[in-house]
Design an enzyme around this catalytic site. Structure first.
Site, PDB file in Angstrom:
ATOM      1  N   GLY A  82      24.320  72.674  81.389  1.00  0.00           N
ATOM      2  CA  GLY A  82      24.644  72.230  82.614  1.00  0.00           C
ATOM      3  C   GLY A  82      23.549  71.771  83.357  1.00  0.00           C
ATOM      4  O   GLY A  82      23.533  72.464  84.976  1.00  0.00           O
ATOM      5  N   GLU A  89      26.994  49.637  75.742  1.00  0.00           N
ATOM      6  CA  GLU A  89      27.522  50.701  73.742  1.00  0.00           C
ATOM      7  C   GLU A  89      26.777  50.585  73.359  1.00  0.00           C
ATOM      8  O   GLU A  89      26.481  51.064  71.978  1.00  0.00           O
ATOM      9  CB  GLU A  89      28.047  49.170  74.238  1.00  0.00           C
ATOM     10  CG  GLU A  89      29.648  48.525  74.555  1.00  0.00           C
ATOM     11  CD  GLU A  89      30.257  47.663  74.170  1.00  0.00           C
ATOM     12  OE1 GLU A  89      31.139  47.664  72.521  1.00  0.00           O
ATOM     13  OE2 GLU A  89      30.819  47.168  74.256  1.00  0.00           O
ATOM     14  N   VAL A 145      22.711  52.655  71.981  1.00  0.00           N
ATOM     15  CA  VAL A 145      22.211  53.751  72.164  1.00  0.00           C
ATOM     16  C   VAL A 145      21.034  54.030  72.969  1.00  0.00           C
ATOM     17  O   VAL A 145      19.858  53.359  72.487  1.00  0.00           O
ATOM     18  CB  VAL A 145      21.836  54.336  70.642  1.00  0.00           C
ATOM     19  CG1 VAL A 145      21.397  55.784  70.515  1.00  0.00           C
ATOM     20  CG2 VAL A 145      23.011  54.428  69.694  1.00  0.00           C
ATOM     21  N   ASP A 146      21.066  54.184  74.125  1.00  0.00           N
ATOM     22  CA  ASP A 146      19.724  54.319  75.604  1.00  0.00           C
ATOM     23  C   ASP A 146      19.696  52.943  75.456  1.00  0.00           C
ATOM     24  O   ASP A 146      18.375  53.216  76.029  1.00  0.00           O
ATOM     25  CB  ASP A 146      19.287  55.598  74.525  1.00  0.00           C
ATOM     26  CG  ASP A 146      19.250  56.479  74.876  1.00  0.00           C
ATOM     27  OD1 ASP A 146      20.178  57.106  75.849  1.00  0.00           O
ATOM     28  OD2 ASP A 146      18.755  57.798  73.659  1.00  0.00           O
ATOM     29  N   ASN A 189      21.186  69.937  84.236  1.00  0.00           N
ATOM     30  CA  ASN A 189      20.703  68.423  84.986  1.00  0.00           C
ATOM     31  C   ASN A 189      21.746  68.200  85.979  1.00  0.00           C
ATOM     32  O   ASN A 189      21.814  68.316  86.906  1.00  0.00           O
ATOM     33  CB  ASN A 189      20.848  67.952  84.362  1.00  0.00           C
ATOM     34  CG  ASN A 189      18.989  66.755  83.507  1.00  0.00           C
ATOM     35  OD1 ASN A 189      18.311  67.074  84.308  1.00  0.00           O
ATOM     36  ND2 ASN A 189      19.429  66.602  82.928  1.00  0.00           N
ATOM     37  N   GLU A 212      13.116  65.608  84.580  1.00  0.00           N
ATOM     38  CA  GLU A 212      14.534  65.315  84.964  1.00  0.00           C
ATOM     39  C   GLU A 212      15.260  66.024  86.380  1.00  0.00           C
ATOM     40  O   GLU A 212      15.856  65.359  86.596  1.00  0.00           O
ATOM     41  CB  GLU A 212      15.313  65.790  83.420  1.00  0.00           C
ATOM     42  CG  GLU A 212      15.470  64.674  82.793  1.00  0.00           C
ATOM     43  CD  GLU A 212      15.523  64.928  81.569  1.00  0.00           C
ATOM     44  OE1 GLU A 212      15.628  64.289  80.608  1.00  0.00           O
ATOM     45  OE2 GLU A 212      16.377  66.257  80.781  1.00  0.00           O
ATOM     46  N   MET A 216      26.919  64.244  74.824  1.00  0.00           N
ATOM     47  CA  MET A 216      25.898  64.127  73.693  1.00  0.00           C
ATOM     48  C   MET A 216      26.843  63.091  72.984  1.00  0.00           C
ATOM     49  O   MET A 216      26.631  62.929  71.970  1.00  0.00           O
ATOM     50  CB  MET A 216      25.857  65.745  72.726  1.00  0.00           C
ATOM     51  CG  MET A 216      24.622  66.128  73.918  1.00  0.00           C
ATOM     52  SD  MET A 216      23.321  65.345  74.266  1.00  0.00           S
ATOM     53  CE  MET A 216      22.497  64.803  72.500  1.00  0.00           C
ATOM     54  N   HIS A 249      17.026  60.536  80.496  1.00  0.00           N
ATOM     55  CA  HIS A 249      17.154  60.474  78.621  1.00  0.00           C
ATOM     56  C   HIS A 249      15.370  60.947  78.542  1.00  0.00           C
ATOM     57  O   HIS A 249      14.812  61.059  79.791  1.00  0.00           O
ATOM     58  CB  HIS A 249      16.901  59.483  77.787  1.00  0.00           C
ATOM     59  CG  HIS A 249      16.630  59.514  76.305  1.00  0.00           C
ATOM     60  ND1 HIS A 249      17.226  59.462  75.797  1.00  0.00           N
ATOM     61  CD2 HIS A 249      15.065  58.620  75.586  1.00  0.00           C
ATOM     62  CE1 HIS A 249      16.736  59.493  74.238  1.00  0.00           C
ATOM     63  NE2 HIS A 249      15.237  58.464  74.728  1.00  0.00           N
TER      64      HIS A 249
END
Length: 179
Positions: free
Chosen positions: A10, A134, A136-137, A12, A166, A82, A101
């Site tokens: 946690g 929808e 992946v990245d 972020n 980040e 994740m 990311h």
């Protein structure tokens, strides 16, 4: 109001908290995630949505979306979450889900971006904030800040430098999105 999805420590989430952003709920796919303790310590409602407690990911994601919506969430921030989100979740918050990311997109998508950057011999990586869709990245990038790769970098040293970026970039991007 902001809902935060977490899976681990946690850090972020803590960066968002430290910036005084209006977080109304924290959800996790893992019981015992330290991030839940961070939220609960401040009186933020927390809830665990472990996959094995549901018949499918769609059912779990629907329950999680219902719970977040019930807490007034309008923007969802994936902060080290994740699991890929299913349409049952995505459709509840269209254009209102963001993620961080640890690499430039679309160059290094997936669950191991730091490792992938180092394996590719790239000269830089990035902290990237992007919309979730929808894929992946694959969602549109909101903000990016480059981080140089040093010759002596390991996965751990590079990850720590990217995380520091980040922790600045995510709260700034979220604040701009809610203003």
């Amino acid at each position: 109001m902001i809902g935060v999805l977490v899976s681990g420590e946690g850090t972020n989430l803590q960066a968002l908290i430290d910036e005084g952003l209006p977080i109304s709920a924290v959800a996790s796919n893992k019981a015992g995630a330290h991030a839940l303790d961070r939220g609960a310590a401040l009186g933020i409602p927390t809830q665990v949505f472990e996959l094995e407690d549901y018949g499918s990911r769609e059912e779990r994601d629907g329950a999680m979306a219902d719970w977040l919506a019930g807490h007034g969430v309008q923007l969802v921030v994936c902060a080290g979450y994740m699991h890929l989100l299913r349409p049952t979740f995505l459709d509840r918050f269209p254009g209102g889900i963001v993620n961080t990311h640890s690499a430039p997109l679309p160059d290094f998508p997936g669950a191991h971006p730091i490792e992938d950057v180092l394996a590719a011999g790239a000269k830089e990586t990035a902290a990237t904030v992007h919309y979730v869709d929808e894929g992946v990245d694959t969602g549109p990038v909101i903000a990016v800040e480059r981080v140089q790769v040093r010759e002596d970098d390991t996965v751990e040293t590079l990850r720590e430098r990217v995380k520091a970026v980040e922790h600045r970039l995510l709260p700034k991007a979220v604040r701009e999105l809610i203003s």
